[in-house]
Design a protein around this motif. Structure first.
Motif, PDB file in Angstrom:
ATOM      1  N   ILE A 114       9.586 -21.991  20.254  1.00 19.69           N
ATOM      2  CA  ILE A 114       8.919 -20.719  20.525  1.00 19.69           C
ATOM      3  C   ILE A 114       9.243 -20.270  21.956  1.00 19.69           C
ATOM      4  CG2 ILE A 114       7.070 -21.171  18.873  1.00 19.69           C
ATOM      5  CD1 ILE A 114       5.253 -21.867  21.245  1.00 19.69           C
ATOM      6  N   PRO A 115       9.096 -18.956  22.238  1.00 22.03           N
ATOM      7  CA  PRO A 115       9.358 -18.472  23.599  1.00 22.03           C
ATOM      8  C   PRO A 115       8.440 -19.160  24.622  1.00 22.03           C
ATOM      9  CG  PRO A 115       9.124 -16.643  22.068  1.00 22.03           C
ATOM     10  CD  PRO A 115       8.713 -17.873  21.331  1.00 22.03           C
ATOM     11  N   GLY A 119       7.150 -13.666  24.992  1.00 20.26           N
ATOM     12  CA  GLY A 119       8.362 -13.375  24.234  1.00 20.26           C
ATOM     13  C   GLY A 119       9.650 -13.687  24.964  1.00 20.26           C
ATOM     14  N   TRP A 120       9.599 -14.306  26.137  1.00 15.42           N
ATOM     15  CA  TRP A 120      10.776 -14.621  26.941  1.00 15.42           C
ATOM     16  C   TRP A 120      11.063 -16.116  26.891  1.00 15.42           C
ATOM     17  CZ3 TRP A 120      13.804 -11.108  29.650  1.00 15.42           C
ATOM     18  CH2 TRP A 120      13.305  -9.808  29.712  1.00 15.42           C
ATOM     19  N   TYR A 121      12.351 -16.440  26.887  1.00 21.38           N
ATOM     20  CA  TYR A 121      12.797 -17.821  27.007  1.00 21.38           C
ATOM     21  C   TYR A 121      13.268 -18.027  28.439  1.00 21.38           C
ATOM     22  CZ  TYR A 121      12.741 -18.043  21.923  1.00 21.38           C
ATOM     23  OH  TYR A 121      12.343 -18.025  20.598  1.00 21.38           O
ATOM     24  N   THR A 122      12.888 -19.141  29.044  1.00 22.33           N
ATOM     25  CA  THR A 122      13.281 -19.410  30.433  1.00 22.33           C
ATOM     26  C   THR A 122      14.205 -20.610  30.563  1.00 22.33           C
ATOM     27  OG1 THR A 122      11.306 -20.751  30.776  1.00 22.33           O
ATOM     28  CG2 THR A 122      11.147 -18.396  31.342  1.00 22.33           C
ATOM     29  N   SER A 123      14.532 -21.210  29.427  1.00 24.50           N
ATOM     30  CA  SER A 123      15.472 -22.335  29.429  1.00 24.50           C
ATOM     31  C   SER A 123      16.284 -22.276  28.130  1.00 24.50           C
ATOM     32  CB  SER A 123      14.727 -23.668  29.561  1.00 24.50           C
ATOM     33  OG  SER A 123      13.817 -23.839  28.501  1.00 24.50           O
ATOM     34  N   ALA A 155      19.484 -10.210  24.731  1.00 23.03           N
ATOM     35  CA  ALA A 155      20.517 -11.161  24.322  1.00 23.03           C
ATOM     36  C   ALA A 155      20.459 -11.370  22.813  1.00 23.03           C
ATOM     37  CB  ALA A 155      20.311 -12.491  25.044  1.00 23.03           C
ATOM     38  N   THR A 156      21.612 -11.608  22.227  1.00 19.44           N
ATOM     39  CA  THR A 156      21.678 -11.908  20.787  1.00 19.44           C
ATOM     40  C   THR A 156      22.561 -13.122  20.552  1.00 19.44           C
ATOM     41  OG1 THR A 156      23.552 -10.427  20.437  1.00 19.44           O
ATOM     42  CG2 THR A 156      21.365  -9.494  20.081  1.00 19.44           C
TER      43      THR A 156
END
Length: 171
Positions: A114-115, A119-123, A155-156
């Protein structure tokens, strides 16, 4: 061929006659031939023309149905049928059975976690791909794809899956 016979009247006079005619009560041997072979898994995934031919040793072939095209619906068991007639009027038929799927599989993508927040991923993360295909079933999907940058608000990660008929869906 001909049929002969004789008749004798009461006075003992004899007469003979023969009747010549053509006779063919046997249907022609019909064949259905596809315009191309299926893929390695036995499936067609684009419209297919099937031609009809026949042999008849007695009265010879008069006519055959024109080639017929199969272009759906998607199915594991379709049949294209046609017939041929000989010059005596006998009819023979033939059919060609096929498996047809022209629809790409429905592909889904799933992140490995999960993010991190809002809703953001940091790694780094990995995205795997799966699909469903109601007709020919799924043959393969791309391996999971990793993403570790660059930083982006959109990003995709893309991947694809292919069904047994050779159709490819992308996500």
């Amino acid at each position: 061929t001909s049929v002969s016979g004789t008749c004798v009247d009461k006075a003992g006079n004899q007469g003979a006659a023969s009747f010549g005619f053509k006779y063919d009560a046997t249907a022609p041997i019909a064949a259905a031939t596809p315009a191309r072979q299926p893929n390695a898994n036995g499936w067609y995934n684009a419209p297919l023309d099937v031609a009809f031919t026949a042999t008849d040793v007695t009265s010879t072939v008069d006519s055959c149905d024109a080639a017929k095209r199969y272009s759906g619906p998607d199915t594991q068991s379709a049949t294209v049928a046609g017939s041929c007639r000989d010059k005596a009027g006998n009819s023979g038929s033939s059919s060609f059975a096929l498996k047809y799927d022209a629809t790409a599989p429905a592909v889904s993508a799933a992140p490995s976690r999960i993010p991190d927040g809002n809703g953001w991923y940091t790694s780094p993360l990995s995205v795997s791909f799966a699909a469903t295909d109601a007709t020919s079933t799924v043959a393969s999907c791309d391996a999971p794809q990793s993403y570790s940058g660059p930083d982006s608000g959109s990003a995709t990660v893309s991947g694809s899956c292919t069904d047994r008929a050779g159709n490819t869906g992308v996500r």
